[in-house]
Design an enzyme around this catalytic site. Structure first.
Site, PDB file in Angstrom:
ATOM      1  N   ASP A  21       0.841  -1.217   0.000  1.00 46.97           N
ATOM      2  CA  ASP A  21       0.000   0.000   0.000  1.00 46.97           C
ATOM      3  C   ASP A  21       0.868   1.257   0.000  1.00 46.97           C
ATOM      4  OD1 ASP A  21      -2.330   1.426  -0.036  1.00 46.97           O
ATOM      5  OD2 ASP A  21      -2.813   1.122   2.080  1.00 46.97           O
ATOM      6  N   GLY A  22       0.353   2.300  -0.622  1.00 45.67           N
ATOM      7  CA  GLY A  22       1.014   3.606  -0.559  1.00 45.67           C
ATOM      8  C   GLY A  22       1.587   4.093  -1.883  1.00 45.67           C
ATOM      9  N   ARG A  34      -0.703   8.845 -10.078  1.00 45.30           N
ATOM     10  CA  ARG A  34      -0.735   7.616  -9.280  1.00 45.30           C
ATOM     11  C   ARG A  34      -0.107   6.424 -10.016  1.00 45.30           C
ATOM     12  NH1 ARG A  34      -3.987   7.432  -4.954  1.00 45.30           N
ATOM     13  NH2 ARG A  34      -4.247   5.217  -5.324  1.00 45.30           N
ATOM     14  N   ASN A  69     -11.035  -2.314  -5.501  1.00 46.15           N
ATOM     15  CA  ASN A  69     -10.219  -1.417  -6.338  1.00 46.15           C
ATOM     16  C   ASN A  69     -10.872  -1.112  -7.699  1.00 46.15           C
ATOM     17  OD1 ASN A  69      -7.117  -2.806  -5.073  1.00 46.15           O
ATOM     18  ND2 ASN A  69      -8.104  -0.896  -4.479  1.00 46.15           N
ATOM     19  N   TRP A  70     -11.899  -1.887  -8.086  1.00 45.23           N
ATOM     20  CA  TRP A  70     -12.628  -1.558  -9.325  1.00 45.23           C
ATOM     21  C   TRP A  70     -13.309  -0.187  -9.217  1.00 45.23           C
ATOM     22  CZ3 TRP A  70     -11.288  -4.328 -13.291  1.00 45.23           C
ATOM     23  CH2 TRP A  70     -10.997  -5.687 -13.146  1.00 45.23           C
ATOM     24  N   ARG A 195      -5.268  -1.695   8.690  1.00 45.35           N
ATOM     25  CA  ARG A 195      -6.494  -2.450   8.431  1.00 45.35           C
ATOM     26  C   ARG A 195      -6.198  -3.586   7.449  1.00 45.35           C
ATOM     27  NH1 ARG A 195      -7.574   2.763   6.514  1.00 45.35           N
ATOM     28  NH2 ARG A 195      -7.163   2.983   4.285  1.00 45.35           N
ATOM     29  N   SER A 197      -8.509  -4.627   4.916  1.00 45.52           N
ATOM     30  CA  SER A 197      -9.054  -4.357   3.574  1.00 45.52           C
ATOM     31  C   SER A 197      -9.466  -5.630   2.816  1.00 45.52           C
ATOM     32  CB  SER A 197      -8.041  -3.546   2.744  1.00 45.52           C
ATOM     33  OG  SER A 197      -7.716  -2.335   3.382  1.00 45.52           O
TER      34      SER A 197
HETATM   35  C1  IPE Z   1      -5.638  -2.706  -0.345  1.00 44.50           C
HETATM   36  O1  IPE Z   1      -5.190  -1.401  -0.521  1.00 44.50           O
HETATM   37  C2  IPE Z   1      -5.610  -3.451  -1.637  1.00 44.50           C
HETATM   38  C3  IPE Z   1      -4.291  -3.658  -2.231  1.00 44.50           C
HETATM   39  C4  IPE Z   1      -3.140  -3.396  -1.692  1.00 44.50           C
HETATM   40  C5  IPE Z   1      -4.319  -4.245  -3.534  1.00 44.50           C
HETATM   41  P1  IPE Z   1      -6.217  -0.193  -0.702  1.00 44.50           P
HETATM   42  O2  IPE Z   1      -5.400   1.040  -0.742  1.00 44.50           O
HETATM   43  O3  IPE Z   1      -7.122  -0.439  -1.828  1.00 44.50           O
HETATM   44  O4  IPE Z   1      -7.053  -0.292   0.656  1.00 44.50           O
HETATM   45  P2  IPE Z   1      -7.990   0.763   1.378  1.00 44.50           P
HETATM   46  O5  IPE Z   1      -9.048   1.127   0.397  1.00 44.50           O
HETATM   47  O6  IPE Z   1      -7.155   1.938   1.753  1.00 44.50           O
HETATM   48  O7  IPE Z   1      -8.500   0.034   2.582  1.00 44.50           O
HETATM   49  C1  IPE Z   2      -1.492   0.188  -3.367  1.00 44.12           C
HETATM   50  O1  IPE Z   2      -1.254   1.558  -3.416  1.00 44.12           O
HETATM   51  C2  IPE Z   2      -1.685  -0.412  -4.733  1.00 44.12           C
HETATM   52  C3  IPE Z   2      -3.077  -0.837  -5.022  1.00 44.12           C
HETATM   53  C4  IPE Z   2      -4.096  -0.787  -4.210  1.00 44.12           C
HETATM   54  C5  IPE Z   2      -3.311  -1.356  -6.350  1.00 44.12           C
HETATM   55  P1  IPE Z   2      -2.451   2.596  -3.464  1.00 44.12           P
HETATM   56  O2  IPE Z   2      -2.795   2.846  -4.878  1.00 44.12           O
HETATM   57  O3  IPE Z   2      -3.577   2.151  -2.602  1.00 44.12           O
HETATM   58  O4  IPE Z   2      -1.760   3.895  -2.849  1.00 44.12           O
HETATM   59  P2  IPE Z   2      -2.391   4.912  -1.793  1.00 44.12           P
HETATM   60  O5  IPE Z   2      -2.889   4.104  -0.639  1.00 44.12           O
HETATM   61  O6  IPE Z   2      -3.494   5.626  -2.492  1.00 44.12           O
HETATM   62  O7  IPE Z   2      -1.257   5.802  -1.429  1.00 44.12           O
HETATM   63 MG    MG Z   3      -4.031   2.418  -0.653  1.00 44.67          MG
END
Ligand code: IPE
Ligand code: IPE
Ligand code: MG
Length: 249
Positions: A21-22, A34, A69-70, A195, A197
């Site tokens: 994440d991040g 992004r 994520n969709w 969390r 998720s």
């Molecule tokens: C969780 O990350 C899913 C993946 C890492 C693929 P998200 O960034 O989508 O999670 P939330 O929405 O912050 O909980």
């Molecule tokens: C995790 O990074 C990758 C996926 C969920 C695909 P994010 O895209 O959630 O990055 P942040 O949480 O918005 O920084």
């Molecule tokens: Mg994220």
């Protein structure tokens, strides 16, 4: 002494799961969009895979795309699917050479056709490999997985393949997408979020959690070793008391 040398190689988690994440926040900090963050995040995947190989980790599950994520903007979703197809097709030779077996958990049927085909072909090419097993959670939802298991078991009971008294943890686990894969001993989430998720709800019943503020594109091999070292400093009691654990070890 390097961090890797400090690791007790006989007590590394067999299975590590990571919520990567991040990427978005990392990109924003660089003044980029992004997708740039997701691209750079692939380098961290390479790093962590090498780290897993060196630290004697057998299974590495990476949360790459959740069913939630969709709901992201179409441009980002399309970019992520493209990245996935290109990364797998570019890396599969190298993965194969390194004896890595690659597979997926999640609803592959819900992915774009080229993405599903690429993942199936990568699995086919690498399924005999005996090195690290890399599992990508794609279009994955733990609730979806659990509902599927319940439905399959109900159907088996209805059609007489199973009686209700035969329903137990083992037959339930056989209906999960992680069938045959041991539960992760360690779950890492980057980026400071605390969390789950919708990730591996059943399989993490007794998993150790490790949270770090580091954003995924900055997460390198060394950070994986630090997480493993932290894991090794913990006492896993499984409901028992300390004295019992000491006696058994
Ligand atoms: C969780 O990350 C899913 C993946 C890492 C693929 P998200 O960034 O989508 O999670 P939330 O929405 O912050 O909980
Ligand atoms: C995790 O990074 C990758 C996926 C969920 C695909 P994010 O895209 O959630 O990055 P942040 O949480 O918005 O920084
Ligand atoms: Mg994220």
């Amino acid at each position: 002494m390097s961090t890797l040398e400090k690791i007790d190689i006989n007590n590394t988690p067999k299975h590590i799961a990571i919520i990567m994440d991040g990427n978005g926040r990392w990109a924003k900090k660089q003044g980029q969009d992004r997708l740039f963050g997701h691209n750079i995040g692939v380098e961290s995947v390479r790093e962590v895979l090498k780290g897993a190989q060196e630290a004697n980790v057998k299974y590495l599950t990476l949360y790459a795309f959740s069913t939630e994520n969709w709901n992201r903007p179409k441009e980002e979703v399309d970019g992520l699917m493209n990245l996935l197809v290109h990364t797998i097709s570019n890396e599969v030779d190298e993965l194969n050479k390194n004896n890595v077996c690659i597979s997926t958990i999640g609803d592959l049927d819900g992915l774009p056709g080229d993405c599903k085909a690429e993942m199936l072909s990568a699995y086919d090419r690498t399924k005999q490999n005996t090195g690290v097993h890399l599992i990508l959670a794609l279009n994955y939802s733990a609730k979806w997985e659990l509902m599927n298991a319940v439905k399959n078991i109900t159907q088996k009971v209805e059609t007489g393949q199973l009686t209700s008294s035969e329903v137990n943890e083992e037959c339930f686990e056989n209906e999960l997408t992680t069938k045959g894969i041991p539960d992760p001993e360690l779950l890492i989430r980057t980026s400071g979020e605390h969390r789950i998720s919708n990730f591996l709800l059943w399989q993490i019943a007794y998993t150790e959690f490790y949270f770090t503020e580091i954003l995924w594109p900055d997460f390198k091999r060394e950070n994986l070793y630090e997480a493993i070292l932290d894991y090794q400093s913990r006492e896993r009691r499984f409901g028992m008391v300390s004295e019992q654990i000491e006696k058994n070890s």
